[in-house]
Design a protein around this motif. Structure first.
Motif, PDB file in Angstrom:
ATOM      1  N   LYS A   1     -14.828  57.465   9.348  1.00 59.11           N
ATOM      2  CA  LYS A   1     -14.556  57.723   7.926  1.00 59.11           C
ATOM      3  C   LYS A   1     -14.219  56.413   7.200  1.00 59.11           C
ATOM      4  O   LYS A   1     -14.689  56.173   6.083  1.00 59.11           O
ATOM      5  CB  LYS A   1     -13.399  58.703   7.799  1.00 59.11           C
ATOM      6  CG  LYS A   1     -13.758  60.138   8.237  1.00 59.11           C
ATOM      7  CD  LYS A   1     -12.539  61.047   8.130  1.00 59.11           C
ATOM      8  CE  LYS A   1     -12.878  62.477   8.603  1.00 59.11           C
ATOM      9  NZ  LYS A   1     -11.714  63.372   8.532  1.00 59.11           N
TER      10      LYS A   1
ATOM     11  N   ALA B   1     -11.106  61.125  20.347  1.00 60.72           N
ATOM     12  CA  ALA B   1     -12.166  61.605  19.449  1.00 60.72           C
ATOM     13  C   ALA B   1     -11.684  61.554  18.005  1.00 60.72           C
ATOM     14  O   ALA B   1     -12.428  61.137  17.101  1.00 60.72           O
ATOM     15  CB  ALA B   1     -12.565  63.022  19.848  1.00 60.72           C
ATOM     16  N   GLN B   2     -10.437  61.984  17.774  1.00 60.22           N
ATOM     17  CA  GLN B   2      -9.901  61.959  16.410  1.00 60.22           C
ATOM     18  C   GLN B   2      -9.805  60.517  15.895  1.00 60.22           C
ATOM     19  O   GLN B   2     -10.095  60.244  14.722  1.00 60.22           O
ATOM     20  CB  GLN B   2      -8.511  62.608  16.403  1.00 60.22           C
ATOM     21  CG  GLN B   2      -8.507  64.115  16.688  1.00 60.22           C
ATOM     22  CD  GLN B   2      -9.239  64.934  15.625  1.00 60.22           C
ATOM     23  OE1 GLN B   2      -9.325  64.507  14.479  1.00 60.22           O
ATOM     24  NE2 GLN B   2      -9.784  66.077  16.012  1.00 60.22           N
ATOM     25  N   GLU B   3      -9.390  59.616  16.788  1.00 60.10           N
ATOM     26  CA  GLU B   3      -9.291  58.212  16.383  1.00 60.10           C
ATOM     27  C   GLU B   3     -10.657  57.651  16.006  1.00 60.10           C
ATOM     28  O   GLU B   3     -10.822  56.944  15.021  1.00 60.10           O
ATOM     29  CB  GLU B   3      -8.679  57.394  17.526  1.00 60.10           C
ATOM     30  CG  GLU B   3      -8.480  55.929  17.173  1.00 60.10           C
ATOM     31  CD  GLU B   3      -7.892  55.149  18.329  1.00 60.10           C
ATOM     32  OE1 GLU B   3      -7.829  53.918  18.217  1.00 60.10           O
ATOM     33  OE2 GLU B   3      -7.483  55.803  19.311  1.00 60.10           O
TER      34      GLU B   3
ATOM     35  N   TYR C   1     -17.301  62.276  23.259  1.00 61.29           N
ATOM     36  CA  TYR C   1     -15.921  62.721  23.348  1.00 61.29           C
ATOM     37  C   TYR C   1     -15.826  64.250  23.284  1.00 61.29           C
ATOM     38  O   TYR C   1     -14.976  64.870  23.927  1.00 61.29           O
ATOM     39  CB  TYR C   1     -15.097  62.121  22.211  1.00 61.29           C
ATOM     40  CG  TYR C   1     -14.728  60.684  22.425  1.00 61.29           C
ATOM     41  CD1 TYR C   1     -14.291  60.251  23.679  1.00 61.29           C
ATOM     42  CD2 TYR C   1     -14.793  59.729  21.406  1.00 61.29           C
ATOM     43  CE1 TYR C   1     -13.943  58.944  23.889  1.00 61.29           C
ATOM     44  CE2 TYR C   1     -14.463  58.418  21.613  1.00 61.29           C
ATOM     45  CZ  TYR C   1     -14.028  58.022  22.872  1.00 61.29           C
ATOM     46  OH  TYR C   1     -13.670  56.713  23.085  1.00 61.29           O
ATOM     47  N   SER C   2     -16.718  64.863  22.481  1.00 63.87           N
ATOM     48  CA  SER C   2     -16.713  66.336  22.383  1.00 63.87           C
ATOM     49  C   SER C   2     -17.008  66.950  23.743  1.00 63.87           C
ATOM     50  O   SER C   2     -16.345  67.898  24.174  1.00 63.87           O
ATOM     51  CB  SER C   2     -17.745  66.788  21.339  1.00 63.87           C
ATOM     52  OG  SER C   2     -17.813  68.207  21.274  1.00 63.87           O
TER      53      SER C   2
ATOM     54  N   LEU D   1     -18.655  60.270  19.243  1.00 60.53           N
ATOM     55  CA  LEU D   1     -18.015  61.548  18.926  1.00 60.53           C
ATOM     56  C   LEU D   1     -18.631  62.669  19.733  1.00 60.53           C
ATOM     57  O   LEU D   1     -17.942  63.571  20.217  1.00 60.53           O
ATOM     58  CB  LEU D   1     -18.151  61.830  17.421  1.00 60.53           C
ATOM     59  CG  LEU D   1     -17.127  61.112  16.514  1.00 60.53           C
ATOM     60  CD1 LEU D   1     -17.432  61.406  15.058  1.00 60.53           C
ATOM     61  CD2 LEU D   1     -15.710  61.541  16.849  1.00 60.53           C
TER      62      LEU D   1
ATOM     63  N   ALA E   1     -13.244  59.445  14.937  1.00 58.93           N
ATOM     64  CA  ALA E   1     -13.655  60.088  13.681  1.00 58.93           C
ATOM     65  C   ALA E   1     -12.986  59.379  12.499  1.00 58.93           C
ATOM     66  O   ALA E   1     -13.625  59.162  11.453  1.00 58.93           O
ATOM     67  CB  ALA E   1     -13.273  61.557  13.703  1.00 58.93           C
ATOM     68  N   GLY E   2     -11.713  59.021  12.670  1.00 58.30           N
ATOM     69  CA  GLY E   2     -11.020  58.307  11.595  1.00 58.30           C
ATOM     70  C   GLY E   2     -11.667  56.955  11.323  1.00 58.30           C
ATOM     71  O   GLY E   2     -11.834  56.538  10.177  1.00 58.30           O
TER      72      GLY E   2
ATOM     73  N   ASP F   1      -9.022  64.299  23.240  1.00 58.50           N
ATOM     74  CA  ASP F   1      -9.144  64.786  21.862  1.00 58.50           C
ATOM     75  C   ASP F   1      -8.567  63.748  20.883  1.00 58.50           C
ATOM     76  O   ASP F   1      -9.125  63.537  19.809  1.00 58.50           O
ATOM     77  CB  ASP F   1      -8.397  66.115  21.727  1.00 58.50           C
ATOM     78  CG  ASP F   1      -8.591  66.737  20.327  1.00 58.50           C
ATOM     79  OD1 ASP F   1      -9.755  67.046  19.982  1.00 58.50           O
ATOM     80  OD2 ASP F   1      -7.599  66.867  19.593  1.00 58.50           O
ATOM     81  N   ASP F   2      -7.461  63.082  21.289  1.00 62.49           N
ATOM     82  CA  ASP F   2      -6.875  62.048  20.426  1.00 62.49           C
ATOM     83  C   ASP F   2      -7.855  60.899  20.229  1.00 62.49           C
ATOM     84  O   ASP F   2      -7.983  60.332  19.136  1.00 62.49           O
ATOM     85  CB  ASP F   2      -5.575  61.514  21.042  1.00 62.49           C
ATOM     86  CG  ASP F   2      -4.460  62.573  20.987  1.00 62.49           C
ATOM     87  OD1 ASP F   2      -4.607  63.544  20.225  1.00 62.49           O
ATOM     88  OD2 ASP F   2      -3.479  62.405  21.734  1.00 62.49           O
TER      89      ASP F   2
ATOM     90  N   GLN G   1      -5.791  66.632  25.812  1.00 67.39           N
ATOM     91  CA  GLN G   1      -5.176  66.169  24.578  1.00 67.39           C
ATOM     92  C   GLN G   1      -5.481  64.679  24.339  1.00 67.39           C
ATOM     93  O   GLN G   1      -5.770  64.263  23.221  1.00 67.39           O
ATOM     94  CB  GLN G   1      -3.657  66.370  24.655  1.00 67.39           C
ATOM     95  CG  GLN G   1      -2.915  65.999  23.347  1.00 67.39           C
ATOM     96  CD  GLN G   1      -3.369  66.830  22.164  1.00 67.39           C
ATOM     97  OE1 GLN G   1      -3.531  68.054  22.299  1.00 67.39           O
ATOM     98  NE2 GLN G   1      -3.590  66.203  21.031  1.00 67.39           N
TER      99      GLN G   1
END
Length: 764
Positions: free
Chosen positions: A171, A163-165, A18-19, A15, A167-168, A160-161, A157
């Motif tokens: 979780k 990174a979001q994936e 990716y940031s 993460l 992070a998911g 960022d996708d 984008q």
């Protein structure tokens, strides 16, 4: 839980990476706009001739260019770039997502065109800036800025996708870990209660078992009393049995005496059997249904197999290392059939796989011994059942050796008969010339091999092997051509075998003496053949075969004999290849020296073989092309005393022309590429005359495979070598694809050389 913790740390680090990637991708969007802005500022400042403003804009453009270019390269290939703070160095991973990688490739293509203009604008001094280049850069900025901006937006984008994936995923991993902890707690509580219940049940079971054991003990005491009563009864029965035993002992003593007599008889029979097994010359032993050798084995068997380990050993295991795997499998099946009562004994004798075999013994590991053995199998039948097989082994090594000697003698006789037929069919004078020339050529090969040290140290690399192999190759090829003219088939075939061996060596960069051995063996056999021809020629041809020359018949001139030989040679190969070809030989060589004549003869032989193998089409093809079905070769020579020829001085001129397919530069280039002589790129850049010159390269041939007439790739190479190096002359060639091929060669006329008289025509 440890694995979950490690995965949590790894995903957290991703993460962070990716940031950083997202920040730098966002900076790339800003840099594309800044680049376009600075290009326009430079255009405005140059138009107002404000060098200070231009220089300031250039400095900022240089920084912008380097930062954008370095970051784009790091995203594309992976590497270092300046961080978002403008100072730290960040290592970026290569973007591997196919969609993002495709966008980066498109961005690199655009930047490759636009970036060169930006770089030129940023690093060229203001005084040397070309307004046209500036305008072009402004136009490119207007054209490419939005495209780059859109691609960088997509890159941002996309990162960022990702990174979001991630992070998911983190979780979900944490939620799974919490669920696992709760499940583990429930499992521990459940297990504890279950363990308590099982312990209570075991205590109850132990109590019941103890009660049962007490009841069994009481029953056992009752049984002991009954057993005592039975024991008393047994003692009474034992006394009665003792009385009976005394009676039986007397009878046993009588039977022992009978058994001793029988044992003496068996020992006498065993001594007789041992005498037989010791004195017999053959190997004798029995095998059972499992192919196990019995205890009784004749002494000769140990001598035959040269081992002391035979008894209680499997015959198949004994022979397995001595015969092939296929023969072993056949033997196993054969022995199974021996114990099958439905199988005929006559058929088994007929199809015995070990009737005569060769084995190689190496029991002690010190050396190998080859033997030829014969096996015979006889069934031993008892009460209609096959109980064993009597195996007889005979050493027939000496018999086989005598058979081989007789076979070799017959082969030698057949070979000499073939040589005699070759001699009878040949012209005695031409044969003697050929034998002398071949002897000289083989001696030259031997001298060359000695100079190179071939054979002294077999494992050493042969010095300058490429030149050595080519030299021997050309010599052997000439010998084959001349032998073919005289129909000396044995030498033709042997020369072909030498060429086969040398062809494999020509493909290697380094050749050792061991690898050269195969060619040396064939050369030695050729020398042996030559000696046989010379011996038979002296003892047979001169004394018995050749008739005395007629006093009325005029002897043929050298020119007439050569013309006739070449016509016959052409007819023979034409018939062999099923290509009807007519040779018109118009040669006058009476004035040539022996060496000149031999070299020109070699050249002509090579040309005829090449034409018939490569140049001429078959009769049907020629007919379809509108040609005469019978091909034509024209051969002539003369002396040009002028200075207008190719040499610029008096010269011998030989002309050779055939009406075959000529030369096709495209097909020649294709063959050269296929044989690895040139690359496809080189072939595409060659002119026609350069392509045609490839036929003189060693190893070049258009034939798909080699036979006794062509396919070796040395014919034209030999021709050029003879003309240029041995005769000191020049070669000229002309052709028309599908129509004809003409070769002319010139070499200097020796001083005081006589003029060439009118030639004698010979025609096929």
């Amino acid at each position: 839980m440890t694995a979950v913790l490690i995965a949590n740390i790894i995903l957290s680090n991703k993460l962070v990476e990716y940031s950083a990637d997202v920040n730098l991708a966002g900076r790339q969007r800003m840099l594309t706009q800044r680049t376009a802005k600075l290009v326009n500022m430079i255009q405005a400042s140059t138009q107002t001739q404000n060098d200070t403003a231009t220089l300031a804009a250039q400095n900022e453009l240089r920084l912008t260019y380097k930062l954008f270019d370095q970051t784009l390269s790091a995203f594309t290939n992976g590497g270092d770039t300046i961080g978002a703070d403008g100072e730290s160095v960040i290592t970026l991973r290569q973007v591997s997502t196919p969609e993002l990688a495709a966008q980066l490739k498109e961005a690199n293509d655009i930047w490759g065109r636009f970036g060169r203009n930006v770089q030129n604008l940023a690093f060229t001094p203001p005084s040397r800036l070309d307004p046209i280049d500036i305008d072009e850069s402004v136009e490119m900025a207007a054209s490419y800025n939005l495209q780059l901006l859109a691609l960088m937006n997509k890159l941002t984008q996309g990162l960022d996708d990702q990174a979001q994936e991630t992070a998911g995923t983190l979780k979900m991993l944490q939620a799974g870990a919490l669920a696992a902890i709760l499940a583990n707690f429930v499992w521990i509580i459940t297990s504890a209660f279950g363990s308590l219940r099982r312990t209570d049940a075991q205590l109850i079971q132990y109590s019941e078992t103890l009660k049962t054991h007490n009841e069994s003990l009481e029953a056992t005491n009752t049984d002991l009393a009954a057993t005592q009563t039975e024991l008393n009864n047994s003692n009474e029965n034992l006394q009665s049995a003792y009385d009976s035993l005394k009676k039986y002992s007397s009878e046993a003593e009588q039977r022992a005496n009978e058994l001793e007599k029988l044992s003496r008889d068996l020992n006498r029979l065993k001594e007789e059997s041992d005498t037989i097994f010791t004195s017999v010359d053959h190997g004798l032993f029995l095998i059972d249904k499992k192919a196990i050798i019995g205890r009784q084995v004749s002494s000769s068997t140990y001598d035959i197999f040269e081992t002391e380990n035979l008894s209680d050993r499997s015959l198949i295991d004994l022979l397995r290392p001595l015969i092939t795997e296929k023969d072993t499998r056949t033997l196993e099946s054969f022995l199974q059939l021996q114990f099958n009562p439905k199988t005929s004994s006559k058929q088994l004798i007929k199809f015995n796989p070990l009737k005569k075999i060769e084995i190689t013994l190496n029991w002690d590991g010190q050396g190998f011994i080859n033997k030829h053995l014969g096996f015979n199998f006889e069934r031993i039948v008892d009460n209609g059942e096959i109980v064993a097989i009597l195996v007889t082994v005979t050493d027939v090594t000496e018999t086989v050796a005598l058979e081989n000697q007789l076979k070799q003698a017959n082969q030698d006789q057949e070979r000499k008969t073939g040589l005699i037929l070759d001699i009878i069919r040949s012209d005695s004078q031409e044969l003697e010339i050929f034998l002398a020339q071949t002897d000289k050529a083989l001696n030259k090969i031997n001298d060359t091999l000695k100079e190179e040290g071939v054979g002294d140290k077999a494992t050493d690399e042969v010095n300058n092997n490429s030149h050595l192999i080519e030299t021997i190759y050309r010599t052997v090829h000439n010998i084959k051509g001349n032998a073919s003219m005289l129909k000396l088939n044995s030498i033709v075939e042997t020369a072909h075998q030498v060429e086969d061996k040398l062809s494999m060596l020509r493909k290697k960069q380094h050749v050792t003496g061991d690898e050269f051995l195969g060619a040396l063996v064939e050369l030695a056999y050729m020398r042996e053949l030559l000696n046989d021809y010379e011996e038979l020629t002296q003892s047979l041809l001169r004394d018995f075969v050749q008739p005395a020359p007629s006093a009325s018949a005029a002897p043929l001139t050298t020119s007439e004999k050569l013309n006739n030989e070449l016509v016959k040679f052409t007819n023979d190969i034409s018939a062999e290849l099923a290509k009807p070809v007519q040779l018109q030989a118009d040669l006058n060589v009476d004035s040539l020296g022996d060496n000149e004549l031999a070299v020109n003869k070699d050249i002509i032989i090579q040309l005829i073989r090449n034409s018939l193998s490569h140049g001429f089409e078959d009769a049907d093809t020629r007919k379809q092309l509108g040609k005469w079905e019978r091909g034509s070769i024209l051969l002539s020579n003369s002396i040009d005393n002028s200075s207008d020829n190719a040499l610029g001085q008096p010269a011998h001129v030989f002309k050779y022309r055939d009406d075959g397919a000529g030369l096709d530069p495209a097909k020649l280039a294709e063959s050269a590429v296929a044989k690895g002589l040139i690359t496809a790129e080189q072939a595409a850049s060659l002119k026609d005359n350069e392509t045609i010159s490839l036929i003189f390269q060693p190893g070049f041939s258009t034939a798909s495979s080699a036979d006794q007439h062509a396919g070796r790739g040395v014919g034209m190479d030999i021709i050029r070598n003879h003309i240029v190096k041995q005769l000191g002359g020049k070669l000229r060639m002309s052709y028309k694809t599908g129509q004809y091929l003409e070769l002319s060669w010139y070499y200097p006329v020796a001083k005081n050389s006589p003029s060439v008289p009118a030639p004698q025509m010979a025609q096929a």
